[in-house]
Design an enzyme around this catalytic site. Structure first.
Site, PDB file in Angstrom:
ATOM      1  CG  ASP A   1      -2.199   0.852   0.915  1.00 22.59           C
ATOM      2  OD1 ASP A   1      -3.277   0.244   0.809  1.00 22.59           O
ATOM      3  OD2 ASP A   1      -2.094   2.089   0.776  1.00 22.59           O
TER       4      ASP A   1
ATOM      5  CG  ASP B   1       2.997   5.013  -7.173  1.00 22.72           C
ATOM      6  OD1 ASP B   1       1.943   4.464  -7.542  1.00 22.72           O
ATOM      7  OD2 ASP B   1       3.359   6.150  -7.564  1.00 22.72           O
TER       8      ASP B   1
ATOM      9  CG  ASN C   1      -7.842  -4.040  -3.556  1.00 19.27           C
ATOM     10  OD1 ASN C   1      -9.066  -4.083  -3.591  1.00 19.27           O
ATOM     11  ND2 ASN C   1      -7.178  -3.274  -2.675  1.00 19.27           N
TER      12      ASN C   1
ATOM     13  CE1 TYR D   1     -12.710   3.066  -9.283  1.00 22.54           C
ATOM     14  CE2 TYR D   1     -14.917   2.697 -10.132  1.00 22.54           C
ATOM     15  CZ  TYR D   1     -13.904   2.364  -9.250  1.00 22.54           C
ATOM     16  OH  TYR D   1     -14.089   1.338  -8.356  1.00 22.54           O
TER      17      TYR D   1
ATOM     18  CE  LYS E   1     -11.632  -0.506 -10.364  1.00 28.72           C
ATOM     19  NZ  LYS E   1     -10.445  -1.213  -9.825  1.00 28.72           N
TER      20      LYS E   1
ATOM     21  CB  THR F   1     -14.023   1.156   1.073  1.00 26.38           C
ATOM     22  OG1 THR F   1     -14.369   1.676  -0.218  1.00 26.38           O
ATOM     23  CG2 THR F   1     -14.279  -0.349   1.093  1.00 26.38           C
TER      24      THR F   1
HETATM   25  N1  LIG Z   1     -15.756  -0.009  -2.446  1.00 24.72           N
HETATM   26  C1  LIG Z   1     -16.487  -0.477  -3.429  1.00 24.72           C
HETATM   27  O1  LIG Z   1     -17.740  -0.601  -3.321  1.00 24.72           O
HETATM   28  C2  LIG Z   1     -15.839  -0.915  -4.702  1.00 24.72           C
HETATM   29  C3  LIG Z   1     -16.661  -1.357  -5.757  1.00 24.72           C
HETATM   30  C4  LIG Z   1     -16.063  -1.804  -6.921  1.00 24.72           C
HETATM   31  C5  LIG Z   1     -14.679  -1.808  -7.024  1.00 24.72           C
HETATM   32  N2  LIG Z   1     -13.902  -1.345  -5.987  1.00 24.72           N
HETATM   33  C6  LIG Z   1     -12.455  -1.392  -6.147  1.00 24.72           C
HETATM   34  O2  LIG Z   1     -11.893  -2.055  -5.028  1.00 24.72           O
HETATM   35  C7  LIG Z   1     -10.543  -1.628  -4.863  1.00 24.72           C
HETATM   36  C8  LIG Z   1     -10.288  -1.232  -3.421  1.00 24.72           C
HETATM   37  O3  LIG Z   1     -10.991  -0.054  -3.128  1.00 24.72           O
HETATM   38  P1  LIG Z   1     -11.625   0.273  -1.687  1.00 24.72           P
HETATM   39  O4  LIG Z   1     -13.049   0.559  -1.940  1.00 24.72           O
HETATM   40  O5  LIG Z   1     -11.228  -0.786  -0.728  1.00 24.72           O
HETATM   41  O6  LIG Z   1     -10.918   1.682  -1.348  1.00 24.72           O
HETATM   42  P2  LIG Z   1      -9.763   2.051  -0.256  1.00 24.72           P
HETATM   43  O7  LIG Z   1      -9.411   3.466  -0.480  1.00 24.72           O
HETATM   44  O8  LIG Z   1     -10.223   1.653   1.103  1.00 24.72           O
HETATM   45  O9  LIG Z   1      -8.567   1.093  -0.663  1.00 24.72           O
HETATM   46  C9  LIG Z   1      -7.726   1.353  -1.763  1.00 24.72           C
HETATM   47  C10 LIG Z   1      -6.296   1.204  -1.304  1.00 24.72           C
HETATM   48  O10 LIG Z   1      -5.417   1.342  -2.430  1.00 24.72           O
HETATM   49  C11 LIG Z   1      -4.276   2.080  -1.978  1.00 24.72           C
HETATM   50  N3  LIG Z   1      -3.615   2.717  -3.102  1.00 24.72           N
HETATM   51  C12 LIG Z   1      -4.052   3.782  -3.830  1.00 24.72           C
HETATM   52  N4  LIG Z   1      -3.148   4.118  -4.761  1.00 24.72           N
HETATM   53  C13 LIG Z   1      -2.122   3.249  -4.649  1.00 24.72           C
HETATM   54  C14 LIG Z   1      -0.903   3.092  -5.351  1.00 24.72           C
HETATM   55  N5  LIG Z   1      -0.567   3.911  -6.355  1.00 24.72           N
HETATM   56  N6  LIG Z   1      -0.081   2.075  -4.983  1.00 24.72           N
HETATM   57  C15 LIG Z   1      -0.409   1.251  -3.961  1.00 24.72           C
HETATM   58  N7  LIG Z   1      -1.534   1.375  -3.246  1.00 24.72           N
HETATM   59  C16 LIG Z   1      -2.396   2.356  -3.597  1.00 24.72           C
HETATM   60  C17 LIG Z   1      -4.857   3.090  -1.000  1.00 24.72           C
HETATM   61  O11 LIG Z   1      -3.848   3.616  -0.137  1.00 24.72           O
HETATM   62  C18 LIG Z   1      -5.909   2.269  -0.280  1.00 24.72           C
HETATM   63  O12 LIG Z   1      -5.401   1.657   0.891  1.00 24.72           O
HETATM   64  C19 LIG Z   1     -10.328  -0.489  -5.860  1.00 24.72           C
HETATM   65  O13 LIG Z   1      -9.699  -0.990  -7.015  1.00 24.72           O
HETATM   66  C20 LIG Z   1     -11.746  -0.055  -6.182  1.00 24.72           C
HETATM   67  O14 LIG Z   1     -11.824   0.588  -7.422  1.00 24.72           O
HETATM   68  C21 LIG Z   1     -14.457  -0.893  -4.843  1.00 24.72           C
END
Ligand SMILES: NC(=O)c1ccc[n+]([C@@H]2O[C@H](COP(=O)([O-])OP(=O)(O)OC[C@H]3O[C@@H](n4cnc5c(N)ncnc54)[C@H](O)[C@@H]3O)[C@@H](O)[C@H]2O)c1
Length: 307
Positions: free
Chosen positions: A37, A71, A98, A170, A174, A204
């Site tokens: 992360d 990153d 993720n 986004y 995706k 989240t």
């Molecule tokens: N929350 C939802 O309902 C939902 C729905 C569909 C898809 N998603 C996808 O699930 C995944 C996780 O999202 P989330 O909802 O848990 O959000 P979140 O913000 O809680 O988690 C995302 C994590 O990715 C990390 N991150 C961001 N940029 C980064 C980088 N360049 N390198 C390394 N780490 C990095 C962030 O620090 C964070 O901890 C994402 O890909 C999001 O698009 C989420």
């Protein structure tokens, strides 16, 4: 014997939310986990040590993990991330992509830098880790003279599968991750590596940016054994199974997990076809032909664009 005993996994963006849920579940199933992360904001600004919190949770529960602060938008750092798994635990079996950020705005208000930033983390970040993992698995398969059982699980979303207002960057990223997943499933088939995409959900940091959604919570805040429809880790059991040896027959698939439902998605399929009989189509007459024979409506135009 647990599902992932002896396996080594990388989970990107595992400091918070859905990724944290995946890392905890993979560790619960016996995998050693590299918790990646960057630790920045939900918009992808700054950096921090969120990975440490997930590592501490895994260790508290008796699992094994190391933090990584790379990153994923930086391809060189993705190479180092793959090497981190090998140097910490001797190999790599599972890659879960993720990591994600959001910078929502309607397209006329979206600065090009925000589009670039979102594409960079989601799409480039997924491609770059896959690139380095694929190199690693190809070399391992060559050295072993056969297949390796690698696993890639990418992350898509409803926005990518059907579009979403205010999320042009986004959604584009995706959707592209689905094309990437299907292509890598073909390219890595002979190497014995499966590549699938999961569409998760959960309350989240990302979903909490939508007005009215409420406050984000972390998967470890849901008491063990209890079910919450917006638990960010609801998709984690599926991710763990896809990562296991049992799932070696599943590749190139897109599966969503919404609350307690697992939904196997079907991609673009042919809906209707008309033929010109070997002649060039006449644009002036096409409206009528399309209305009658393809769209099966009397009205001209794309009235069914959304159906
Ligand atoms: N929350 C939802 O309902 C939902 C729905 C569909 C898809 N998603 C996808 O699930 C995944 C996780 O999202 P989330 O909802 O848990 O959000 P979140 O913000 O809680 O988690 C995302 C994590 O990715 C990390 N991150 C961001 N940029 C980064 C980088 N360049 N390198 C390394 N780490 C990095 C962030 O620090 C964070 O901890 C994402 O890909 C999001 O698009 C989420």
């Amino acid at each position: 014997m647990r599902l992932l005993d002896g396996k080594v996994a990388i989970v990107t963006g595992a400091g918070h939310g859905i990724g944290r849920g995946h890392a905890l579940e993979l560790a619960r199933q016996g995998a050693k986990v590299v918790v990646n992360d960057l630790g920045g904001s939900v918009r992808g600004e700054g950096a921090g040590r969120a990975a440490d919190e997930t590592v501490a949770l895994i260790e508290k529960r008796g699992g094994t993990a190391v933090p990584d602060y790379s990153d994923v938008g930086d391809a060189g750092q993705c190479g180092e991330l793959v090497q981190r798994a090998v140097s910490a635990f001797g190999k790599l079996d599972i890659l879960v992509n993720n990591a994600g950020i959001v910078r929502d705005a309607v397209i006329w208000n979206m600065p090009p830098e925000d589009f670039d930033a979102v594409i960079r983390v989601h799409l480039r970040g997924t491609w770059a880790t896959c690139h380095h993992a694929a190199k690693y698995w190809r070399a391992a398969a060559k050295a072993a003279g056969g297949k390796v059982g690698g696993r890639i699980i990418n992350t898509t979303s409803g926005a990518g599968l059907g579009g979403n207002f205010g999320q042009s960057g986004y959604a584009a990223a995706k959707a592209a991750i689905v094309g990437l997943t299907q292509t890598l499933a073909l390219e890595l088939l002979r190497t014995g590596v499966t590549v699938n995409a999961v569409g998760p959900a959960g309350l989240t940091r990302i979903t909490a940016t939508i007005p009215g959604m409420g406050e984000a919570f972390e998967p470890d805040e849901v008491p063990e054994g209890e079910f919450h429809p917006m638990d960010p880790s609801n998709s984690s059991p599926l991710v763990a199974w896809l990562a296991s040896d049992e799932a070696d027959h599943v590749t190139g698939q897109v599966i969503r997990v919404l609350d307690d439902r697992i939904i196997w998605m079907r991609g673009w399929t042919e809906r209707a076809t008309i033929s010109s009989g070997g002649r060039r189509w006449d644009a002036a007459k096409l409206g009528e032909v399309l209305a009658q024979d393809l769209f099966e409506t009397r009205g001209a135009g794309l009235r069914f664009a959304q159906s």
